[in-house]
Design a protein around this motif. Sequence first.
Motif, PDB file in Angstrom:
ATOM      1  N   UNK A  10       0.843  -1.190   0.000  1.00  0.00           N
ATOM      2  CA  UNK A  10       0.000   0.000   0.000  1.00  0.00           C
ATOM      3  C   UNK A  10       0.884   1.247   0.000  1.00  0.00           C
ATOM      4  N   UNK A  11       0.840   2.008  -1.078  1.00  0.00           N
ATOM      5  CA  UNK A  11       1.523   3.298  -1.128  1.00  0.00           C
ATOM      6  C   UNK A  11       0.618   4.282  -0.390  1.00  0.00           C
ATOM      7  N   UNK A  12       0.827   4.412   0.894  1.00  0.00           N
ATOM      8  CA  UNK A  12      -0.160   5.002   1.788  1.00  0.00           C
ATOM      9  C   UNK A  12      -0.155   6.528   1.868  1.00  0.00           C
ATOM     10  N   UNK A  13       0.558   7.210   1.017  1.00  0.00           N
ATOM     11  CA  UNK A  13       0.559   8.665   1.094  1.00  0.00           C
ATOM     12  C   UNK A  13      -0.681   9.233   0.418  1.00  0.00           C
ATOM     13  N   UNK A  14      -1.207  10.292   1.009  1.00  0.00           N
ATOM     14  CA  UNK A  14      -2.426  10.908   0.494  1.00  0.00           C
ATOM     15  C   UNK A  14      -2.160  11.587  -0.850  1.00  0.00           C
ATOM     16  N   UNK A  15      -3.237  11.844  -1.560  1.00  0.00           N
ATOM     17  CA  UNK A  15      -3.129  12.559  -2.829  1.00  0.00           C
ATOM     18  C   UNK A  15      -2.520  13.943  -2.592  1.00  0.00           C
ATOM     19  N   UNK A  16      -2.912  14.591  -1.513  1.00  0.00           N
ATOM     20  CA  UNK A  16      -2.359  15.917  -1.176  1.00  0.00           C
ATOM     21  C   UNK A  16      -0.840  15.845  -0.986  1.00  0.00           C
ATOM     22  N   UNK A  17      -0.379  14.804  -0.295  1.00  0.00           N
ATOM     23  CA  UNK A  17       1.056  14.614  -0.090  1.00  0.00           C
ATOM     24  C   UNK A  17       1.772  14.419  -1.420  1.00  0.00           C
ATOM     25  N   UNK A  18       1.207  13.581  -2.266  1.00  0.00           N
ATOM     26  CA  UNK A  18       1.836  13.296  -3.560  1.00  0.00           C
ATOM     27  C   UNK A  18       1.895  14.538  -4.441  1.00  0.00           C
ATOM     28  N   UNK A  19       0.812  15.313  -4.472  1.00  0.00           N
ATOM     29  CA  UNK A  19       0.797  16.556  -5.261  1.00  0.00           C
ATOM     30  C   UNK A  19       1.800  17.551  -4.677  1.00  0.00           C
ATOM     31  N   UNK A  75      10.387  15.938   2.035  1.00  0.00           N
ATOM     32  CA  UNK A  75       9.147  16.657   2.362  1.00  0.00           C
ATOM     33  C   UNK A  75       9.481  17.818   3.296  1.00  0.00           C
ATOM     34  N   UNK A  76       9.587  19.032   2.771  1.00  0.00           N
ATOM     35  CA  UNK A  76       9.942  20.174   3.624  1.00  0.00           C
ATOM     36  C   UNK A  76       9.003  20.357   4.804  1.00  0.00           C
ATOM     37  N   UNK A  77       7.730  20.019   4.658  1.00  0.00           N
ATOM     38  CA  UNK A  77       6.756  20.188   5.732  1.00  0.00           C
ATOM     39  C   UNK A  77       7.036  19.258   6.915  1.00  0.00           C
ATOM     40  N   UNK A  78       7.928  18.293   6.771  1.00  0.00           N
ATOM     41  CA  UNK A  78       8.319  17.396   7.868  1.00  0.00           C
ATOM     42  C   UNK A  78       9.697  17.751   8.431  1.00  0.00           C
ATOM     43  N   UNK A  79      10.170  18.967   8.168  1.00  0.00           N
ATOM     44  CA  UNK A  79      11.516  19.372   8.588  1.00  0.00           C
ATOM     45  C   UNK A  79      11.455  20.573   9.519  1.00  0.00           C
ATOM     46  N   UNK A  80      12.199  20.488  10.614  1.00  0.00           N
ATOM     47  CA  UNK A  80      12.361  21.602  11.535  1.00  0.00           C
ATOM     48  C   UNK A  80      13.844  21.718  11.874  1.00  0.00           C
ATOM     49  N   UNK A 135      23.227  22.547   7.556  1.00  0.00           N
ATOM     50  CA  UNK A 135      23.093  21.252   6.889  1.00  0.00           C
ATOM     51  C   UNK A 135      23.975  21.314   5.647  1.00  0.00           C
ATOM     52  N   UNK A 136      25.005  20.478   5.630  1.00  0.00           N
ATOM     53  CA  UNK A 136      26.064  20.554   4.635  1.00  0.00           C
ATOM     54  C   UNK A 136      25.698  19.985   3.274  1.00  0.00           C
ATOM     55  N   UNK A 137      26.655  20.084   2.355  1.00  0.00           N
ATOM     56  CA  UNK A 137      26.437  19.645   0.970  1.00  0.00           C
ATOM     57  C   UNK A 137      26.069  18.167   0.876  1.00  0.00           C
ATOM     58  N   UNK A 138      25.148  17.884  -0.004  1.00  0.00           N
ATOM     59  CA  UNK A 138      24.731  16.531  -0.374  1.00  0.00           C
ATOM     60  C   UNK A 138      24.168  15.710   0.783  1.00  0.00           C
ATOM     61  N   UNK A 139      23.655  16.381   1.808  1.00  0.00           N
ATOM     62  CA  UNK A 139      22.930  15.658   2.858  1.00  0.00           C
ATOM     63  C   UNK A 139      21.608  15.195   2.254  1.00  0.00           C
ATOM     64  N   UNK A 140      21.217  13.964   2.560  1.00  0.00           N
ATOM     65  CA  UNK A 140      19.941  13.417   2.090  1.00  0.00           C
ATOM     66  C   UNK A 140      19.002  13.315   3.279  1.00  0.00           C
ATOM     67  N   UNK A 141      17.988  14.144   3.260  1.00  0.00           N
ATOM     68  CA  UNK A 141      17.013  14.228   4.344  1.00  0.00           C
ATOM     69  C   UNK A 141      15.749  13.504   3.876  1.00  0.00           C
ATOM     70  N   UNK A 142      15.733  12.191   4.093  1.00  0.00           N
ATOM     71  CA  UNK A 142      14.624  11.353   3.646  1.00  0.00           C
ATOM     72  C   UNK A 142      13.573  11.349   4.749  1.00  0.00           C
ATOM     73  N   UNK A 143      12.801  12.428   4.775  1.00  0.00           N
ATOM     74  CA  UNK A 143      11.908  12.685   5.895  1.00  0.00           C
ATOM     75  C   UNK A 143      10.450  12.416   5.559  1.00  0.00           C
ATOM     76  N   UNK A 144      10.158  11.146   5.294  1.00  0.00           N
ATOM     77  CA  UNK A 144       8.758  10.757   5.196  1.00  0.00           C
ATOM     78  C   UNK A 144       8.094  10.951   6.548  1.00  0.00           C
ATOM     79  N   UNK A 145       8.859  10.761   7.620  1.00  0.00           N
ATOM     80  CA  UNK A 145       8.463  11.118   8.971  1.00  0.00           C
ATOM     81  C   UNK A 145       9.149  12.421   9.342  1.00  0.00           C
ATOM     82  N   UNK A 146       8.869  12.931  10.525  1.00  0.00           N
ATOM     83  CA  UNK A 146       9.401  14.232  10.962  1.00  0.00           C
ATOM     84  C   UNK A 146      10.885  14.139  11.327  1.00  0.00           C
ATOM     85  N   UNK A 147      11.620  15.175  10.957  1.00  0.00           N
ATOM     86  CA  UNK A 147      13.008  15.330  11.381  1.00  0.00           C
ATOM     87  C   UNK A 147      13.141  16.692  12.025  1.00  0.00           C
TER      88      UNK A 147
END
Length: 184
Positions: free
Chosen positions: A12-21, A71-76, A83-95
Amino acid sequence: MENRGFDLSNYNFSFSLRNKIGRVIWSFCYFLLFRPFNLETFKGWRSFILKSFGAKIGHNTSIQASVRIWAPWNLEVGSFSSIGPKVDCYNQGKIKIGDHTVISQKTYLCASSHDYTLPDFPLICQYITIGNKVWVAADAFIGPTVNIGEGAVVGARSAVFKDVAPWTVVGGNPAKIIKNRGTF
């Protein structure tokens, strides 16, 4: 012996349509309005773009143009942090990253995983919390549900899967305490 492998036909790709857009729009803006502005003089502009997508960015924080943010909305990120060069912030959850904290180049922050005990391998969105005055050195991996305490140092190329106590230095794969660090 029974077959207990995955049955990904039910995944199940459980992300909402709003999230995907939102992520599609973010991807376009990232490549057009964020990534090209790689000089330090544009750090305020990059923060503005991230804030426009719901990120919470503190005062005088530097996020390099080559940082990948899912997802910028999950970043604080707190004030006076970097945050240095080429950092990968895979924030499907909050960071959440504290004040006066440095995330060095090529670090991978991964705030999600999968439940491998279930055949449909569901996605589990988690969190990462990195405290104030922390240094995560180059090319480290920080996994889901990790809390890194205030003043901690994570050594280069470390893999962190468990919480890091405040004012300690950790390193290795998996990361282990190397020594305590004095407070300033």
